[in-house]
Write an enzyme that holds these catalytic residues in place. Sequence first.
Site, short mmCIF file in Angstrom:
data_model
loop_
_atom_site.label_atom_id
_atom_site.label_comp_id
_atom_site.label_asym_id
_atom_site.label_seq_id
_atom_site.Cartn_x
_atom_site.Cartn_y
_atom_site.Cartn_z
N ILE A 104 -7.58 7.96 -0.20
CA ILE A 104 -6.31 7.47 -0.72
C ILE A 104 -6.11 7.86 -2.18
CG2 ILE A 104 -6.18 5.50 0.86
CD1 ILE A 104 -7.36 3.78 -1.37
N HIS A 120 -4.83 6.96 5.75
CA HIS A 120 -5.01 5.59 5.25
C HIS A 120 -4.05 5.27 4.12
CE1 HIS A 120 -9.40 5.47 6.99
NE2 HIS A 120 -8.46 5.58 7.90
N CYS A 154 10.93 -9.71 -9.04
CA CYS A 154 11.55 -10.74 -8.20
C CYS A 154 10.57 -11.86 -7.89
CB CYS A 154 12.10 -10.14 -6.91
SG CYS A 154 10.84 -9.91 -5.62
ZN LIG Z 1 10.38 -7.65 -5.48
#
Ligand SMILES: [Zn+2]
Length: 246
Positions: A104, A120, A154
């Site tokens: 990765i 992966h 967020c």
């Molecule tokens: Zn977010």
Amino acid sequence: MDELISKLKKLVSTSDKIVAFTGAGFSAESGISTFRGAGGLWSKYDPSIYADINYFVKDPSYYWSFIRDERYPVLKKAKPNDGHYALVELEKRGILYRVITQNIDGFHQIAGSSDVIELHGNSRNVFCMECDKTYTMEEVNKKLEEELPPRCSCGGILKPDTVLFGEPLPQYALDMATLAAKKCDMFLVLGSSLVVYPAASMPRIAKKNDASLVIINIDPTPLDNIADIVINESASKVLSTVVEGG
Ligand SMILES: [Zn+2]
């Protein structure tokens, strides 16, 4: 050893659709620690806590502490090695069909390989599990200095595009890899112990479709008995020697 290498050189020179399949052992030369076996990361970190999606959903701070302490520092320093560049050279010669990787770290792309199937996932992209906003490793690294687990603006939890234990492999990558194994004329395993699925099945698919099978890995693998050539050595070293010689 020399005899095996010249045998491999000959086989490479008569192949024009080589698929390279790289595992953790291939990145080891770049200083990326392997996961399995003695001294591997999983002997220090229990993967069912530090790298399993079910645990991640309960408490992602373990996973992220592992990334912060063990992965990012290494990835930041490490570079592609001679083996990665040897594959780029084979691509330039027009005889490398695809690279399939279990890694990765993204080193194949950094070295310049253009056609890489990442079974992966990768650690380059990180996304918010709530709103899908994406972040780079650098951005997340900064967040990690302040909070664990790192969060999106967020408030959502961030997760890299990496396949954790308990998660399915990306179907598209799996389909592409299977197709490549069917179409190649040489399946070249580089630094994979071939014990986990689908690594264990791909060489069989290639072999069944009349490709030659070459396995270069430090340790013996369960598929050595069906291979045309087996070399128990560092895969990146052997490959760069083979390619250097022309
Ligand atoms: Zn977010």
